[in-house]
Design a protein around this motif. Structure first.
Motif, PDB file in Angstrom:
ATOM      1  N   UNK A 101      35.628  30.065  29.492  1.00 43.46           N
ATOM      2  CA  UNK A 101      36.716  30.064  30.466  1.00 43.46           C
ATOM      3  C   UNK A 101      37.985  30.694  29.916  1.00 43.46           C
ATOM      4  N   UNK A 102      38.453  30.217  28.778  1.00 42.61           N
ATOM      5  CA  UNK A 102      39.743  30.693  28.274  1.00 42.61           C
ATOM      6  C   UNK A 102      39.693  32.179  27.920  1.00 42.61           C
ATOM      7  N   UNK A 106      41.898  35.189  29.837  1.00 44.45           N
ATOM      8  CA  UNK A 106      42.795  36.038  29.054  1.00 44.45           C
ATOM      9  C   UNK A 106      42.538  37.517  29.295  1.00 44.45           C
ATOM     10  N   UNK A 107      41.359  37.833  29.836  1.00 42.70           N
ATOM     11  CA  UNK A 107      40.984  39.232  30.032  1.00 42.70           C
ATOM     12  C   UNK A 107      41.143  39.709  31.471  1.00 42.70           C
ATOM     13  N   UNK A 112      44.725  35.680  40.434  1.00 44.45           N
ATOM     14  CA  UNK A 112      43.728  34.635  40.678  1.00 44.45           C
ATOM     15  C   UNK A 112      44.347  33.510  41.497  1.00 44.45           C
ATOM     16  N   UNK A 113      43.613  33.090  42.514  1.00 43.14           N
ATOM     17  CA  UNK A 113      43.991  31.900  43.280  1.00 43.14           C
ATOM     18  C   UNK A 113      42.882  30.868  43.136  1.00 43.14           C
ATOM     19  N   UNK A 114      43.220  29.689  42.625  1.00 42.82           N
ATOM     20  CA  UNK A 114      42.266  28.588  42.570  1.00 42.82           C
ATOM     21  C   UNK A 114      42.089  28.043  43.989  1.00 42.82           C
ATOM     22  N   UNK A 115      40.842  27.847  44.383  1.00 39.82           N
ATOM     23  CA  UNK A 115      40.520  27.266  45.691  1.00 39.82           C
ATOM     24  C   UNK A 115      39.629  26.059  45.424  1.00 39.82           C
ATOM     25  N   UNK A 116      40.204  24.866  45.526  1.00 38.97           N
ATOM     26  CA  UNK A 116      39.514  23.657  45.065  1.00 38.97           C
ATOM     27  C   UNK A 116      39.553  22.538  46.089  1.00 38.97           C
ATOM     28  N   UNK A 213      30.374  35.766  31.612  1.00 42.20           N
ATOM     29  CA  UNK A 213      29.468  36.804  32.098  1.00 42.20           C
ATOM     30  C   UNK A 213      30.042  37.567  33.284  1.00 42.20           C
ATOM     31  N   UNK A 214      31.177  37.102  33.801  1.00 45.10           N
ATOM     32  CA  UNK A 214      31.715  37.681  35.026  1.00 45.10           C
ATOM     33  C   UNK A 214      32.473  38.983  34.802  1.00 45.10           C
ATOM     34  N   UNK A 215      33.019  39.179  33.598  1.00 40.90           N
ATOM     35  CA  UNK A 215      33.857  40.346  33.335  1.00 40.90           C
ATOM     36  C   UNK A 215      33.143  41.662  33.669  1.00 40.90           C
ATOM     37  N   UNK A 216      31.834  41.703  33.459  1.00 37.93           N
ATOM     38  CA  UNK A 216      31.072  42.935  33.700  1.00 37.93           C
ATOM     39  C   UNK A 216      31.067  43.313  35.175  1.00 37.93           C
TER      40      UNK A 216
END
Length: 218
Positions: A101-102, A106-107, A112-116, A213-216
């Motif tokens: 996560x961190x 950082x990358x 980003x909007x948190x939707x919780x 794994x999401x950065x890609x």
């Protein structure tokens, strides 16, 4: 091109409270004359939880938890105070960050909007505890609806000032996150925490084990 992210929090950014809910279910099972399996009690609670959350009037998550637990305890003949049994879920414990996560945050270069679905005070405390910063935060308690309701995603888009085609929504729930985003015309990323079969996430645009794994895909 992705211009922004909508990001679920519990189970995606931080670990979910699965262990706490199972411990509560184990206590209910132990207090029931029929001695059901704790996993069966938990499944009953999750179904009732979802039913209460989907009903009217809108109730915050704590109220949904207590009301649904009361129904399940009664069904299994377990005596006691549902609020006391379920107190551990809202005891103020701060769950740890999920793997990657961190580094991921950082990358990321897009807003980003948190939707919780979490209650405002609980969500704010967890974000502050971990020293996280987001461009916007949308929570069900303020919107008056839970995912997969379209209002949650609409508020997220409005907070970022972006259209559905410009963002991806990332979350660990196929029903709340993936189906909700898809219905709103938003590309979805399923965080498959438990290594479920790939076919389970067929409706998602992308499937990842954690945020690293999401950065890609950005």
């Amino acid at each position: 091109m992705i211009k922004g992210l909508l990001l679920d929090f519990y189970g995606t950014v931080v670990e979910d409270d699965d262990a706490t809910m199972l411990a509560i279910a184990e206590r209910v099972a132990a207090g029931s004359p029929a001695r059901p399996a704790a996993t069966d009690v938990l499944a009953d609670w999750e179904r009732e939880y979802a039913a209460v959350a989907a009903g009217t009037p809108f109730r915050n998550l704590r109220d949904c938890a207590v009301r649904s637990l009361a129904t399940v305890m009664a069904a299994h003949g377990c005596p006691g105070d549902p609020a006391e049994y379920g107190a551990g879920q809202f005891s103020g414990q701060v769950l740890p960050l999920r793997p990657g996560t961190r580094d991921f945050l950082s990358r990321v270069t897009v807003p980003i909007c948190v939707v919780s679905d979490a209650d405002h005070a609980v969500l704010s405390a967890a974000i502050a505890h971990h020293g996280l910063r987001f461009d916007a935060v949308v929570c069900s308690e303020r919107v008056g609806a839970y995912k997969p309701h379209a209002a949650m995603f609409g508020h997220g888009l409005a907070a970022l000032g972006l259209d559905a085609a410009d963002v991806m929504h990332v979350g660990d729930s196929l029903r709340a996150d993936v189906a909700g985003a898809n219905a709103a015309g938003i590309r979805s990323v399923w965080v498959n925490r438990h290594g479920r079969p790939a076919a389970d996430g067929a409706a998602a645009t992308h499937v990842v084990a954690d945020l690293s794994e999401l950065a890609a895909h950005l």
